[in-house]
Design a protein around this motif. Sequence first.
Motif, PDB file in Angstrom:
ATOM      1  N   UNK A   8       0.806  -1.213   0.000  1.00 50.53           N
ATOM      2  CA  UNK A   8       0.000   0.000   0.000  1.00 50.53           C
ATOM      3  C   UNK A   8       0.844   1.270   0.000  1.00 50.53           C
ATOM      4  N   UNK A   9       2.040   1.210   0.545  1.00 52.40           N
ATOM      5  CA  UNK A   9       2.893   2.400   0.571  1.00 52.40           C
ATOM      6  C   UNK A   9       3.258   2.825  -0.851  1.00 52.40           C
ATOM      7  N   UNK A  10       3.680   1.860  -1.677  1.00 56.73           N
ATOM      8  CA  UNK A  10       4.032   2.193  -3.058  1.00 56.73           C
ATOM      9  C   UNK A  10       2.791   2.533  -3.870  1.00 56.73           C
ATOM     10  N   UNK A  11       1.688   1.884  -3.555  1.00 58.58           N
ATOM     11  CA  UNK A  11       0.438   2.224  -4.238  1.00 58.58           C
ATOM     12  C   UNK A  11       0.051   3.670  -3.951  1.00 58.58           C
ATOM     13  N   UNK A  12       0.149   4.079  -2.695  1.00 59.88           N
ATOM     14  CA  UNK A  12      -0.220   5.443  -2.318  1.00 59.88           C
ATOM     15  C   UNK A  12       0.722   6.462  -2.961  1.00 59.88           C
ATOM     16  N   UNK A  13       2.020   6.126  -3.013  1.00 65.94           N
ATOM     17  CA  UNK A  13       2.989   7.042  -3.623  1.00 65.94           C
ATOM     18  C   UNK A  13       2.713   7.207  -5.118  1.00 65.94           C
ATOM     19  N   UNK A  14       2.366   6.111  -5.788  1.00 65.78           N
ATOM     20  CA  UNK A  14       2.067   6.176  -7.216  1.00 65.78           C
ATOM     21  C   UNK A  14       0.774   6.926  -7.462  1.00 65.78           C
ATOM     22  N   UNK A  15      -0.207   6.724  -6.580  1.00 64.71           N
ATOM     23  CA  UNK A  15      -1.467   7.451  -6.705  1.00 64.71           C
ATOM     24  C   UNK A  15      -1.250   8.952  -6.528  1.00 64.71           C
ATOM     25  N   UNK A  16      -0.389   9.338  -5.612  1.00 62.83           N
ATOM     26  CA  UNK A  16      -0.086  10.756  -5.414  1.00 62.83           C
ATOM     27  C   UNK A  16       0.528  11.342  -6.687  1.00 62.83           C
ATOM     28  N   UNK A  17       1.421  10.594  -7.320  1.00 63.09           N
ATOM     29  CA  UNK A  17       2.034  11.043  -8.574  1.00 63.09           C
ATOM     30  C   UNK A  17       0.985  11.159  -9.673  1.00 63.09           C
ATOM     31  N   UNK A  18       0.078  10.186  -9.757  1.00 66.58           N
ATOM     32  CA  UNK A  18      -0.983  10.232 -10.754  1.00 66.58           C
ATOM     33  C   UNK A  18      -1.871  11.453 -10.542  1.00 66.58           C
ATOM     34  N   UNK A  19      -2.179  11.758  -9.301  1.00 70.12           N
ATOM     35  CA  UNK A  19      -3.011  12.923  -9.021  1.00 70.12           C
ATOM     36  C   UNK A  19      -2.311  14.224  -9.404  1.00 70.12           C
ATOM     37  N   UNK A  20      -0.987  14.260  -9.276  1.00 65.02           N
ATOM     38  CA  UNK A  20      -0.234  15.434  -9.711  1.00 65.02           C
ATOM     39  C   UNK A  20      -0.330  15.613 -11.223  1.00 65.02           C
ATOM     40  N   UNK A  21      -0.296  14.519 -11.949  1.00 67.31           N
ATOM     41  CA  UNK A  21      -0.429  14.578 -13.407  1.00 67.31           C
ATOM     42  C   UNK A  21      -1.812  15.073 -13.788  1.00 67.31           C
ATOM     43  N   UNK A  22      -2.825  14.554 -13.127  1.00 69.71           N
ATOM     44  CA  UNK A  22      -4.195  14.944 -13.451  1.00 69.71           C
ATOM     45  C   UNK A  22      -4.474  16.399 -13.088  1.00 69.71           C
ATOM     46  N   UNK A  23      -3.768  16.910 -12.107  1.00 72.68           N
ATOM     47  CA  UNK A  23      -3.986  18.300 -11.699  1.00 72.68           C
ATOM     48  C   UNK A  23      -3.597  19.282 -12.793  1.00 72.68           C
TER      49      UNK A  23
END
Length: 391
Positions: free
Chosen positions: A282-297
């Motif tokens: 879950x730690x790497x999943x959360x980190x990747x999700x944070x990066x994805x959200x930065x892209x979508x922003x």
Amino acid sequence: MGILLSFVLAAATASVPSPPPAAELSVAGATPTLSAAADEAPAPTADASVLPPPSPDTLLAIPPELKQLLRQKVTHFGAQEDRVQALVHLIFDEDALALRYSTEATHSVAETYQLRSANCLSFTLFFVALAREAGITARPQEVGQVLSWWQDQRTIYNFGHVNAQVRIDGRNGTVDLDASVLMDRRGPRVISDQRLFAHYYNNRGSELMAAGQNGPARAYYQQALRMDATLPNIWNNLGVLESREGNLPAAGRDYAQALVLNPAHVASLSNTINLYRRLGDNARADATLKYLEQIRAVDPFYQFMMGRQAESGGDYAGAISHYRRAVALYPAAHQFHFGLARVYFLSGNARLAEREMRRARDLGPENDRTRYQAKLDGLQRLERAGAIPSR
């Protein structure tokens, strides 16, 4: 309209909340739709009728009767511009081929001629082959992201679109199956025939995988990689195939390769997140999700689609926020201004609605300007009648 398949078939639909769905295909030239979750994938089936991938030469082969039509309808014109116009008429006119758009119509030139249906990928193959046969300089082009509006006004957000470039008297022009698409700010770029073929094999592989034909799908993906191993959609979709067959390490390697080629490849990021979740990381999943959200922003198309979602749910304040963000990121998109005008009107702010409608009108193509002007006139009539406040 057309698209390039990436499971989430060609692109993550922007209205899907984070975290993204379990398996996303990336495609090029078919309407992007959400695939089933990995554990809901169709059971693999055997189908002796599925043939091996055709050769690239076969994809562009023009049937003799179609060549004859070209000679009759197109090549007798001397000027290049006249030939292009004649070719467009031949392809689309009701008394000629009357080609129609079809979502799952990833066809060779001969199949498109036989079935009279195409998605953007099939159309590009078809147009480029016929144009070259008619002595017109034509090359395939690739677009990174597009928005497209269906006849029922549903908006489709997808990654990947192809069309054709023609060169006439030293000038370049674009011929597209879908006139309604909004391309990203970078616009189309010319690609090689090899890369166009890679898109074809990738799309067919995705269609076969969606039908549970995993073996043939793998053969198509492998053929796509032989054409152009730098296309991230192929690696992403191969990763989905591996995931559906339970080979999670191989799926992870494939998603990673897609992200080496394009670190902002949304489908691969989404699938990587889901893979980490399945592995309990879950730690790497959360980190990747944070990066994805930065892209979508910073993705205007995603912000627009989130605005559409908020508007549909009656959250006009949220819609205004997302539409304004989309406009700030891509101010030349008249559709974004129109969306913002609409929610300003729905929230009772006629003055700002009128301002954004004017901007939409001024930025839009001629056929849209008339429509926007009519809406602007109607808005002003309501204001004069006192039916809406003009604050």
